[in-house]
Scaffold this motif. Structure first.
Motif, short mmCIF file in Angstrom:
data_model
loop_
_atom_site.label_atom_id
_atom_site.label_comp_id
_atom_site.label_asym_id
_atom_site.label_seq_id
_atom_site.Cartn_x
_atom_site.Cartn_y
_atom_site.Cartn_z
N ALA A 193 85.99 103.60 3.09
CA ALA A 193 85.65 102.25 2.61
C ALA A 193 84.14 102.05 2.65
O ALA A 193 83.56 101.47 1.73
N HIS A 194 83.50 102.52 3.72
CA HIS A 194 82.05 102.39 3.83
C HIS A 194 81.35 103.20 2.74
O HIS A 194 80.41 102.71 2.10
N LEU A 195 81.82 104.41 2.51
CA LEU A 195 81.23 105.24 1.45
C LEU A 195 81.40 104.59 0.09
O LEU A 195 80.49 104.62 -0.76
N ARG A 196 82.56 103.99 -0.15
CA ARG A 196 82.80 103.31 -1.43
C ARG A 196 81.84 102.14 -1.59
O ARG A 196 81.27 101.94 -2.65
N ALA A 197 81.63 101.37 -0.56
CA ALA A 197 80.72 100.22 -0.63
C ALA A 197 79.30 100.69 -0.93
O ALA A 197 78.60 100.10 -1.76
N CYS A 198 78.88 101.77 -0.27
CA CYS A 198 77.53 102.31 -0.52
C CYS A 198 77.41 102.82 -1.95
O CYS A 198 76.39 102.59 -2.61
N ALA A 199 78.44 103.51 -2.43
CA ALA A 199 78.42 104.02 -3.80
C ALA A 199 78.37 102.88 -4.81
O ALA A 199 77.68 102.97 -5.83
N GLN A 200 79.09 101.80 -4.54
CA GLN A 200 79.07 100.64 -5.44
C GLN A 200 77.68 100.02 -5.52
O GLN A 200 77.19 99.69 -6.59
N ALA A 201 77.05 99.86 -4.35
CA ALA A 201 75.69 99.28 -4.33
C ALA A 201 74.74 100.18 -5.10
O ALA A 201 73.89 99.69 -5.86
N GLU A 202 74.88 101.48 -4.93
CA GLU A 202 74.01 102.43 -5.63
C GLU A 202 74.27 102.39 -7.13
O GLU A 202 73.33 102.39 -7.93
N ALA A 203 75.54 102.35 -7.52
CA ALA A 203 75.89 102.34 -8.94
C ALA A 203 75.38 101.09 -9.65
O ALA A 203 75.05 101.13 -10.83
N LEU A 204 75.30 100.00 -8.92
CA LEU A 204 74.82 98.75 -9.50
C LEU A 204 73.30 98.65 -9.45
O LEU A 204 72.73 97.67 -9.93
N HIS A 205 72.65 99.65 -8.87
CA HIS A 205 71.18 99.69 -8.76
C HIS A 205 70.64 98.48 -8.04
O HIS A 205 69.62 97.91 -8.42
N VAL A 206 71.34 98.08 -6.98
CA VAL A 206 70.93 96.94 -6.17
C VAL A 206 70.33 97.48 -4.88
O VAL A 206 70.99 98.20 -4.14
#
Length: 143
Positions: free
Chosen positions: A32-45
């Motif tokens: 879940a933590h890795l998914r959250a980090c990947a989402q933030a990275e994918a959104l370029h935030v």
């Protein structure tokens, strides 16, 4: 150090963690933590206001920072609950005795008080006598 710089940020690991690099022994919380980090990275935030703060409330609903701040809050909550359960589990293990410890504590103990004498009481039903099936102690009046 301000509260803003002291809090855990998802962006601290963004760019270094990819969801496809999940270790085979990872637990659900790790994924879940890795998914959250990947989402933030994918959104370029890279920066966002704290969830529920006035700056967060002023963001437009379609701003990706709203989503990333919500992800961060969810992650912080998940980690908090995980720590509470881990602490409770550790405390329970410290309190519980093993079967061997219970047997050792019982060994050599004797009853320190005499056995209770059964007495029938007026107005109550008969009392079954332990170890004697079908035998009851009944109140006889003036004994």
């Amino acid at each position: 150090m301000t509260a803003r710089t002291a809090r855990t940020r998802l962006a601290d690991t963004a760019g270094r963690v990819r969801l496809h690099s999940v270790p085979p022994d990872a637990m659900a919380g790790d994924v879940a933590h890795l998914r959250a980090c990947a989402q933030a990275e994918a959104l370029h935030v890279n920066d966002w206001p704290e969830y529920g703060s006035p700056p967060w409330l002023r963001l437009p609903a379609d701003d990706p920072r709203v989503y990333v701040a919500t992800l961060e809050a969810a992650e912080l909550h998940r980690m908090h609950v995980q720590r509470i359960y881990a602490d409770a589990h550790t405390q329970a293990l410290n309190v519980l005795q093993t079967a061997a410890e219970v047997r050792a504590a019982r060994k050599g103990t004797m009853r320190t008080r005499p056995a209770h004498t059964l007495t029938a009481t007026p107005g109550w039903p008969p009392v079954q006598i332990p170890g004697q099936p079908g035998e009851y102690l009944t109140y006889q009046g003036n004994e």
